[in-house]
Write a protein that holds these residues in place. Structure first.
Motif, PDB file in Angstrom:
ATOM      1  N   LEU A 165     -47.904 -51.000 -41.218  1.00  0.00           N
ATOM      2  CA  LEU A 165     -46.679 -50.541 -41.829  1.00  0.00           C
ATOM      3  C   LEU A 165     -45.983 -52.486 -42.343  1.00  0.00           C
ATOM      4  O   LEU A 165     -45.040 -52.181 -43.425  1.00  0.00           O
ATOM      5  CB  LEU A 165     -46.063 -49.658 -41.116  1.00  0.00           C
ATOM      6  CG  LEU A 165     -44.811 -48.751 -41.907  1.00  0.00           C
ATOM      7  CD1 LEU A 165     -44.444 -47.626 -40.872  1.00  0.00           C
ATOM      8  CD2 LEU A 165     -43.167 -49.667 -42.040  1.00  0.00           C
ATOM      9  N   ILE A 166     -45.572 -52.571 -41.855  1.00  0.00           N
ATOM     10  CA  ILE A 166     -44.496 -53.819 -41.586  1.00  0.00           C
ATOM     11  C   ILE A 166     -45.109 -54.674 -42.965  1.00  0.00           C
ATOM     12  O   ILE A 166     -44.955 -55.669 -43.585  1.00  0.00           O
ATOM     13  CB  ILE A 166     -44.302 -54.513 -40.392  1.00  0.00           C
ATOM     14  CG1 ILE A 166     -43.595 -53.890 -39.324  1.00  0.00           C
ATOM     15  CG2 ILE A 166     -43.645 -56.372 -40.630  1.00  0.00           C
ATOM     16  CD1 ILE A 166     -42.016 -53.039 -40.278  1.00  0.00           C
ATOM     17  N   ALA A 167     -46.482 -54.941 -42.892  1.00  0.00           N
ATOM     18  CA  ALA A 167     -47.166 -56.525 -44.309  1.00  0.00           C
ATOM     19  C   ALA A 167     -47.191 -55.294 -45.103  1.00  0.00           C
ATOM     20  O   ALA A 167     -46.581 -55.954 -45.872  1.00  0.00           O
ATOM     21  CB  ALA A 167     -48.583 -55.906 -43.217  1.00  0.00           C
ATOM     22  N   ALA A 168     -47.544 -54.088 -45.654  1.00  0.00           N
ATOM     23  CA  ALA A 168     -47.347 -53.451 -46.425  1.00  0.00           C
ATOM     24  C   ALA A 168     -45.751 -53.048 -47.097  1.00  0.00           C
ATOM     25  O   ALA A 168     -45.441 -53.569 -48.269  1.00  0.00           O
ATOM     26  CB  ALA A 168     -47.784 -51.631 -46.030  1.00  0.00           C
ATOM     27  N   ARG A 169     -45.364 -53.230 -46.244  1.00  0.00           N
ATOM     28  CA  ARG A 169     -43.503 -53.416 -46.362  1.00  0.00           C
ATOM     29  C   ARG A 169     -43.169 -55.162 -47.498  1.00  0.00           C
ATOM     30  O   ARG A 169     -42.936 -54.504 -48.041  1.00  0.00           O
ATOM     31  CB  ARG A 169     -42.114 -53.019 -45.772  1.00  0.00           C
ATOM     32  CG  ARG A 169     -40.854 -53.133 -45.952  1.00  0.00           C
ATOM     33  CD  ARG A 169     -40.272 -52.535 -45.025  1.00  0.00           C
ATOM     34  NE  ARG A 169     -40.147 -54.089 -44.180  1.00  0.00           N
ATOM     35  CZ  ARG A 169     -39.638 -54.190 -42.649  1.00  0.00           C
ATOM     36  NH1 ARG A 169     -38.897 -53.365 -42.435  1.00  0.00           N
ATOM     37  NH2 ARG A 169     -39.634 -54.782 -42.345  1.00  0.00           N
ATOM     38  N   ASN A 170     -43.463 -55.702 -46.545  1.00  0.00           N
ATOM     39  CA  ASN A 170     -43.629 -57.093 -46.983  1.00  0.00           C
ATOM     40  C   ASN A 170     -44.334 -57.532 -47.913  1.00  0.00           C
ATOM     41  O   ASN A 170     -43.753 -58.329 -49.334  1.00  0.00           O
ATOM     42  CB  ASN A 170     -44.051 -57.843 -45.295  1.00  0.00           C
ATOM     43  CG  ASN A 170     -42.811 -57.810 -44.719  1.00  0.00           C
ATOM     44  OD1 ASN A 170     -41.967 -56.783 -44.865  1.00  0.00           O
ATOM     45  ND2 ASN A 170     -43.160 -58.427 -43.221  1.00  0.00           N
ATOM     46  N   GLY A 172     -44.818 -55.114 -50.683  1.00  0.00           N
ATOM     47  CA  GLY A 172     -44.761 -54.276 -51.408  1.00  0.00           C
ATOM     48  C   GLY A 172     -45.633 -52.956 -52.030  1.00  0.00           C
ATOM     49  O   GLY A 172     -45.779 -52.854 -53.310  1.00  0.00           O
ATOM     50  N   LYS A 173     -46.513 -52.866 -50.945  1.00  0.00           N
ATOM     51  CA  LYS A 173     -47.754 -52.101 -50.992  1.00  0.00           C
ATOM     52  C   LYS A 173     -47.456 -50.979 -50.158  1.00  0.00           C
ATOM     53  O   LYS A 173     -46.609 -50.816 -49.737  1.00  0.00           O
ATOM     54  CB  LYS A 173     -49.224 -52.351 -50.700  1.00  0.00           C
ATOM     55  CG  LYS A 173     -49.405 -53.892 -51.374  1.00  0.00           C
ATOM     56  CD  LYS A 173     -50.776 -54.398 -50.939  1.00  0.00           C
ATOM     57  CE  LYS A 173     -50.997 -55.874 -51.054  1.00  0.00           C
ATOM     58  NZ  LYS A 173     -52.147 -56.832 -51.025  1.00  0.00           N
ATOM     59  N   GLU A 174     -48.306 -49.960 -51.556  1.00  0.00           N
ATOM     60  CA  GLU A 174     -48.218 -48.663 -50.677  1.00  0.00           C
ATOM     61  C   GLU A 174     -48.810 -48.487 -49.496  1.00  0.00           C
ATOM     62  O   GLU A 174     -50.332 -48.919 -48.948  1.00  0.00           O
ATOM     63  CB  GLU A 174     -48.249 -47.381 -51.572  1.00  0.00           C
ATOM     64  CG  GLU A 174     -47.456 -47.260 -52.505  1.00  0.00           C
ATOM     65  CD  GLU A 174     -47.665 -46.431 -53.445  1.00  0.00           C
ATOM     66  OE1 GLU A 174     -48.616 -46.083 -53.310  1.00  0.00           O
ATOM     67  OE2 GLU A 174     -47.040 -45.527 -54.204  1.00  0.00           O
ATOM     68  N   THR A 189     -46.166 -42.321 -49.255  1.00  0.00           N
ATOM     69  CA  THR A 189     -47.039 -43.398 -48.557  1.00  0.00           C
ATOM     70  C   THR A 189     -46.010 -44.845 -48.812  1.00  0.00           C
ATOM     71  O   THR A 189     -46.323 -46.080 -48.955  1.00  0.00           O
ATOM     72  CB  THR A 189     -47.710 -43.504 -49.962  1.00  0.00           C
ATOM     73  OG1 THR A 189     -47.190 -43.204 -51.105  1.00  0.00           O
ATOM     74  CG2 THR A 189     -49.101 -42.643 -49.946  1.00  0.00           C
ATOM     75  N   ASP A 190     -44.478 -44.682 -48.719  1.00  0.00           N
ATOM     76  CA  ASP A 190     -43.576 -45.449 -49.271  1.00  0.00           C
ATOM     77  C   ASP A 190     -43.793 -46.007 -47.444  1.00  0.00           C
ATOM     78  O   ASP A 190     -43.093 -45.289 -46.546  1.00  0.00           O
ATOM     79  CB  ASP A 190     -42.768 -44.704 -49.561  1.00  0.00           C
ATOM     80  CG  ASP A 190     -41.164 -45.884 -49.087  1.00  0.00           C
ATOM     81  OD1 ASP A 190     -42.265 -46.962 -49.817  1.00  0.00           O
ATOM     82  OD2 ASP A 190     -40.277 -45.332 -50.021  1.00  0.00           O
ATOM     83  N   PRO A 191     -43.762 -46.918 -47.249  1.00  0.00           N
ATOM     84  CA  PRO A 191     -43.757 -48.236 -46.266  1.00  0.00           C
ATOM     85  C   PRO A 191     -42.307 -47.715 -45.399  1.00  0.00           C
ATOM     86  O   PRO A 191     -41.767 -47.529 -44.372  1.00  0.00           O
ATOM     87  CB  PRO A 191     -44.115 -49.325 -46.436  1.00  0.00           C
ATOM     88  CG  PRO A 191     -44.318 -49.710 -47.395  1.00  0.00           C
ATOM     89  CD  PRO A 191     -44.245 -48.187 -48.162  1.00  0.00           C
ATOM     90  N   PRO A 303     -51.581 -62.817 -46.010  1.00  0.00           N
ATOM     91  CA  PRO A 303     -51.221 -62.863 -47.016  1.00  0.00           C
ATOM     92  C   PRO A 303     -49.804 -63.942 -47.619  1.00  0.00           C
ATOM     93  O   PRO A 303     -49.083 -63.656 -46.532  1.00  0.00           O
ATOM     94  CB  PRO A 303     -50.678 -61.254 -46.391  1.00  0.00           C
ATOM     95  CG  PRO A 303     -51.626 -60.709 -45.252  1.00  0.00           C
ATOM     96  CD  PRO A 303     -51.832 -62.386 -44.858  1.00  0.00           C
ATOM     97  N   SER A 304     -50.172 -63.771 -48.464  1.00  0.00           N
ATOM     98  CA  SER A 304     -49.358 -64.226 -49.272  1.00  0.00           C
ATOM     99  C   SER A 304     -47.448 -64.573 -48.034  1.00  0.00           C
ATOM    100  O   SER A 304     -46.818 -65.008 -48.718  1.00  0.00           O
ATOM    101  CB  SER A 304     -48.783 -64.654 -50.762  1.00  0.00           C
ATOM    102  OG  SER A 304     -47.867 -62.628 -50.606  1.00  0.00           O
ATOM    103  N   SER A 305     -47.394 -63.297 -48.295  1.00  0.00           N
ATOM    104  CA  SER A 305     -45.741 -62.552 -47.082  1.00  0.00           C
ATOM    105  C   SER A 305     -45.681 -63.458 -45.974  1.00  0.00           C
ATOM    106  O   SER A 305     -44.592 -63.445 -45.384  1.00  0.00           O
ATOM    107  CB  SER A 305     -45.174 -61.191 -47.480  1.00  0.00           C
ATOM    108  OG  SER A 305     -46.601 -60.525 -46.164  1.00  0.00           O
TER     109      SER A 305
END
Length: 335
Positions: A165-170, A172-174, A189-191, A303-305
């Motif tokens: 969830l943290i990775a998706a938020r960082n 910008g993914k769902e 699906t919004d982190p 991941p880039s983030s």
């Protein structure tokens, strides 16, 4: 931190990324660093063994990094299990211990069947509920094999690990559908909305039951807190989380011929792999992670983030500036 502890934690994080488990890799390093700085994690713990019966014990980790506490627990199980055939350690007053396979691998390498569990922070609503009562509550099962690697199941009992969830938020993914609900209990699906709401267990009521039992296994026989009693370092880096872990190891050599057991496990792995239609290979549990690790033996894909966060952290700590890389990878030497 003592050099040996720092090396242990670093290795566990890098290996997780090499295996494609980005939720438990270097994504966690800025969090660990902040918790160490703020006092949520103790860099120089005075760990204390309690209730040691000879093959079962409780370890008070004194707010150590979970990897440091778990290495002591695994070493105990390996030593005492070699003598008595089975051993177990309940860990209290700990923190996040990284990927569970890091621990079951050590036990598998010594011929042990293993069970590893842990509490986490409160992020999961029980099946039918809305409040964050449970954690992602990882479960790791390992069996030694004469094949290339052990048979390993390492999973969160929520539909996804909180680190994802943290990775998706960082990034910008769902999130995938079915992973979480918002604060009103609606699927999301919004982190960011999921962080305000709750993640949900895998497998409906069955996964919820397993998650609840992992809470009991990990925290009921020690002074560790349940998830709903825990303040997570993701929210408050100064929090002493008091996570509980449980590691159980059964030495196969004590009840059977170790080589026979390992050969039997390898037979099971190969039968699973050969079960696909038209010769298509099916993954046995643990295969994807090990294949990733072999492919990433000389580099750490990130991941880039996460790469950007490591650059920021290095600069904050006064290291030589690291320029952002243009590719998806950071070299292991640079890391």
């Amino acid at each position: 931190m003592p050099d040996a502890d720092a090396e242990l934690v670093s290795y566990s994080l890098v290996q997780a990324d090499q295996r494609g488990i980005y939720s438990h890799g270097l994504l966690r390093l800025p969090l660990y660093a902040e918790a160490l700085r703020m006092g949520g994690i103790n860099p120089v713990p005075s760990m204390d063994w309690r209730e040691d019966s000879g093959s079962v014990a409780v370890l008070d980790a004194d707010a150590a990094l979970g990897q440091v506490a778990m290495q002591a627990a695994v070493d105990y199980v390996l030593e005492r299990g070699a003598q008595s055939g089975i051993a177990a350690v309940a860990v209290t007053n700990s923190s996040h211990y990284g990927a569970g396979g890091f621990w079951s691998d050590q036990l598998s390498a010594a011929g042990f069947l293993s069970i590893v569990t842990s509490t986490t922070g409160p992020v999961v609503a029980p099946h039918g509920g809305l409040e964050k009562v449970l954690g992602t509550n990882p479960l790791t099962l390992g069996a030694p094999s004469s094949g290339d690697w052990p048979l390993t199941a390492d999973l969160a009992t929520s539909n996804g690990a909180y680190g994802k969830l943290i990775a998706a938020r960082n990034e910008g993914k769902e999130l995938p559908e079915g992973w979480a609900v918002d604060a009103d209990g609606n699927p999301t699906t919004d982190p960011a909305a999921a962080a305000e709401g709750a993640m949900i267990p895998f497998g409906g009521h069955k996964g919820s039951a397993i998650s609840a039992l992992i809470e009991a296994f990990s925290a009921s026989i020690s002074d560790a807190t349940y998830a709903f009693e825990t303040i997570d370092i993701w929210s408050h880096p100064a929090s002493r989380m008091n996570n509980g872990h449980l590691v159980i190891g059964l030495n196969t050599a004590a009840v059977s011929d170790r080589r026979r057991t390992e050969a039997r496990v390898s037979t099971l792995q190969e039968r699973i792999r050969g079960s696909g239609p038209n010769g298509r290979t099916v993954f046995s549990p643990g295969d994807p992670e090990r294949i990733h690790e072999e492919q990433n033996a000389d580099h750490v894909p990130l991941p880039s983030s996460t790469a950007d966060q490591l650059v920021t952290l290095a600069n904050q700590l006064g290291f030589e500036p690291i320029r952002p890389v243009s590719t998806h990878h950071l070299s292991s030497e640079r890391t």
